[in-house]
Design a protein around this motif. Structure first.
Motif, PDB file in Angstrom:
ATOM      1  N   LYS A  36      -2.439  -7.116  -8.760  1.00  0.00           N
ATOM      2  CA  LYS A  36      -1.925  -5.762  -8.584  1.00  0.00           C
ATOM      3  C   LYS A  36      -0.404  -5.780  -8.638  1.00  0.00           C
ATOM      4  O   LYS A  36       0.244  -6.733  -8.198  1.00  0.00           O
ATOM      5  CB  LYS A  36      -2.357  -5.174  -7.231  1.00  0.00           C
TER       6      LYS A  36
ATOM      7  N   ALA B  60       3.074  -2.783  -8.236  1.00  0.00           N
ATOM      8  CA  ALA B  60       3.509  -1.419  -7.915  1.00  0.00           C
ATOM      9  C   ALA B  60       5.027  -1.387  -7.928  1.00  0.00           C
ATOM     10  O   ALA B  60       5.684  -2.414  -7.694  1.00  0.00           O
ATOM     11  CB  ALA B  60       2.969  -0.989  -6.546  1.00  0.00           C
TER      12      ALA B  60
ATOM     13  N   LEU C 272       0.824  -1.203   0.000  1.00  0.00           N
ATOM     14  CA  LEU C 272       0.000   0.000   0.000  1.00  0.00           C
ATOM     15  C   LEU C 272       0.865   1.262   0.000  1.00  0.00           C
ATOM     16  O   LEU C 272       0.563   2.238  -0.691  1.00  0.00           O
ATOM     17  CB  LEU C 272      -0.928  -0.007   1.210  1.00  0.00           C
TER      18      LEU C 272
ATOM     19  N   GLU D 271       2.544   1.644  -3.583  1.00  0.00           N
ATOM     20  CA  GLU D 271       1.594   2.109  -4.594  1.00  0.00           C
ATOM     21  C   GLU D 271       1.217   3.565  -4.368  1.00  0.00           C
ATOM     22  O   GLU D 271       1.124   4.353  -5.315  1.00  0.00           O
ATOM     23  CB  GLU D 271       0.342   1.228  -4.572  1.00  0.00           C
ATOM     24  N   ALA D 272       1.010   3.950  -3.112  1.00  0.00           N
ATOM     25  CA  ALA D 272       0.576   5.317  -2.803  1.00  0.00           C
ATOM     26  C   ALA D 272       1.646   6.353  -3.120  1.00  0.00           C
ATOM     27  O   ALA D 272       1.328   7.530  -3.358  1.00  0.00           O
ATOM     28  CB  ALA D 272       0.177   5.416  -1.327  1.00  0.00           C
TER      29      ALA D 272
ATOM     30  N   SER E 195      -5.974   7.449  -7.062  1.00  0.00           N
ATOM     31  CA  SER E 195      -6.559   6.154  -7.414  1.00  0.00           C
ATOM     32  C   SER E 195      -5.843   4.985  -6.757  1.00  0.00           C
ATOM     33  O   SER E 195      -6.140   3.831  -7.070  1.00  0.00           O
ATOM     34  CB  SER E 195      -6.547   5.978  -8.936  1.00  0.00           C
ATOM     35  N   ALA E 196      -4.885   5.246  -5.882  1.00  0.00           N
ATOM     36  CA  ALA E 196      -4.230   4.161  -5.156  1.00  0.00           C
ATOM     37  C   ALA E 196      -5.216   3.531  -4.183  1.00  0.00           C
ATOM     38  O   ALA E 196      -6.167   4.177  -3.723  1.00  0.00           O
ATOM     39  CB  ALA E 196      -3.006   4.680  -4.405  1.00  0.00           C
TER      40      ALA E 196
ATOM     41  N   LYS F   6      -0.385   6.584  -8.982  1.00  0.00           N
ATOM     42  CA  LYS F   6      -1.746   6.340  -8.516  1.00  0.00           C
ATOM     43  C   LYS F   6      -2.046   7.136  -7.257  1.00  0.00           C
ATOM     44  O   LYS F   6      -3.170   7.630  -7.083  1.00  0.00           O
ATOM     45  CB  LYS F   6      -1.968   4.845  -8.260  1.00  0.00           C
ATOM     46  N   GLY F   7      -1.059   7.270  -6.391  1.00  0.00           N
ATOM     47  CA  GLY F   7      -1.267   8.092  -5.212  1.00  0.00           C
ATOM     48  C   GLY F   7      -1.484   9.543  -5.577  1.00  0.00           C
ATOM     49  O   GLY F   7      -2.372  10.211  -5.026  1.00  0.00           O
TER      50      GLY F   7
ATOM     51  N   SER G 283      -5.707   5.438  -1.138  1.00  0.00           N
ATOM     52  CA  SER G 283      -6.274   6.786  -1.267  1.00  0.00           C
ATOM     53  C   SER G 283      -7.664   6.887  -0.663  1.00  0.00           C
ATOM     54  O   SER G 283      -8.150   7.992  -0.396  1.00  0.00           O
ATOM     55  CB  SER G 283      -6.343   7.197  -2.742  1.00  0.00           C
TER      56      SER G 283
ATOM     57  N   GLU H 106      -8.830   0.547   0.744  1.00  0.00           N
ATOM     58  CA  GLU H 106      -7.727   0.031   1.566  1.00  0.00           C
ATOM     59  C   GLU H 106      -8.211  -1.098   2.471  1.00  0.00           C
ATOM     60  O   GLU H 106      -7.554  -2.144   2.583  1.00  0.00           O
ATOM     61  CB  GLU H 106      -7.108   1.137   2.411  1.00  0.00           C
TER      62      GLU H 106
END
Length: 395
Positions: free
Chosen positions: A299, A301, A233, A236-237, A246-247, A241-242, A250, A255
């Motif tokens: 997924k 990242a 998480l 990715e954030a 759209s992460a 995307k963050g 977010s 989450e």
């Protein structure tokens, strides 16, 4: 609960009625929960997004207005489950104000196939469509997104629609990257990636090794799952995307859902999670769900500060060891069509179709046929231009 007449089904008593239930996902009885879990192992086509560990929390966390109906087709009150599918009533079809029934999905629900017991595909669709015919909230048609083109469920839906005097109209088609090969990981890499690109990736891997200790990790069943979830998480954030909002992290609901399903997949023995680390810090991570005989690459990242080393591609190269897993015949990328990274590594393609089937009422058939004509004209207009369509419509 709606009960339908008996149908001959392998494994069911000849006189067993077929029950259609709308079930509260938060109030499942232990036997029904166990039956749902067991159905996944006997499904005609695997789909992690409709397995209990994934869909139950999605309906709870991602459908706050409770639009979805969790529909289960069962062989009698205590019989085996035949199929599970989330449905919703929709007021619009694209830009059109057209009421219909649709397979419920959220933005991270990447496959639309219901879970259906192998050998009962036609029975499932027959019962489901008949139930929709009688449901006061159902109108016009059943819209099923993202079915595997020409798979057992798509073929059965087409056959059942014809048997009802209608058809299963494919209204959209996409192809996305698929890993499906008998080659070894090394041979596949050499065949799929051109030599110049392989040389560049070797150079990048060597340059990355100069930055510190590089290691590939794979989650093991005796590892704590929370640190892996936290790391993914966070990674990715910190990327695009963050910045775009759209992460997964977010929004609190996505989450919470991600945390629930990764833990659920781990408990179900279906999680394959990997990382490429530099000095113990992940530069790239990915999450696979392994649902024998297939898998879904859910997924991925990567750390954009290290993009010059292509950490995501290096991790995908390591991910090719799935080709050596005798249980897994293929892996669906779950990627957008034409994805520049995965399309350059995975060479096979999976075709998905969005399919409409009319319901049985006279008004339903009228609206469905009107929609078909409108869609035909629209596609002709897109191919030939508006002047061509106007000319063809002249007397």
């Amino acid at each position: 609960m709606t009960v339908h007449p008996a149908f001959p089904v392998d494994g069911l008593a000849p006189a067993a009625p077929i029950a259609v239930r709308v079930v509260d996902p938060l109030a499942l009885s232990p036997p029904l929960a166990a039956a749902w879990d067991a159905l996944a192992a006997e499904a005609s086509e695997p789909n992690p997004f409709v397995e209990r560990w994934c869909l139950q929390s999605a309906l709870h966390l991602l459908d706050p207005e409770r639009h979805a109906r969790l529909v289960m087709v069962q062989g009698g009150a205590d019989g085996p489950l035949i199929g599970v599918m989330p449905l919703a009533a929709a007021a619009r079809y694209g830009p059109l104000p057209l009421r219909h029934v649709t397979g419920w999905a959220h933005p991270n629900h990447f496959h639309g196939a219901p879970l259906v017991r192998a050998g009962t595909e036609s029975l499932f669709w027959s019962i489901l469509l008949g139930w929709c015919d009688a449901a006061p909230w159902a109108r016009t048609m059943l819209h099923v997104p993202r079915l595997t083109a020409d798979g057992p469920l798509h073929r059965a839906l087409t056959d059942v629609a014809r048997g009802r005097g209608g058809d299963a109209a494919v209204v959209h088609r996409e192809e996305r990257a698929l890993l499906d090969s008998a080659l070894s990981p090394a041979d596949y890499w050499d065949a799929a990636v051109r030599g110049k690109k392989r040389k560049e990736l070797r150079r990048q891997a060597n340059r990355l090794a100069e930055q510190g200790a590089v290691a590939f990790r794979r989650w093991a069943a005796d590892d704590a799952i929370e640190p892996w979830i936290d790391a993914f998480l966070d990674l990715e954030a910190r990327g695009w995307k963050g910045r775009a909002g759209s992460a997964l992290a977010s929004h609190g609901d996505t989450e919470a859902w991600f945390r629930a399903i990764v833990a659920g997949a781990a408990a179900a023995g279906k999680l394959d999670m990997r990382a490429l680390d530099l000095d113990g810090r992940p530069l790239a991570m990915l999450v696979n769900f392994l649902c024998v005989p297939g898998g879904f690459s859910f997924k991925t990242a990567f750390d954009e500060d290290y993009a010059r080393f292509s950490p995501g591609v290096l991790l995908q190269q390591a991910n090719l060891d799935l080709l050596g897993d005798a249980r897994i015949a293929w892996i669906d990328s779950c990627a957008a069509p034409g994805h520049p990274m995965i399309d350059s590594v995975w060479r096979e393609r999976r075709a998905l179709v969005w399919t409409n089937v009319p319901l049985g009422g006279a008004g339903d058939r009228f609206r469905f046929n009107a929609l078909k004509r409108a869609e035909r004209l629209w596609h002709r207009w897109k191919r030939a231009g508006p002047d061509s369509i106007e000319d063809q419509d002249q007397p």
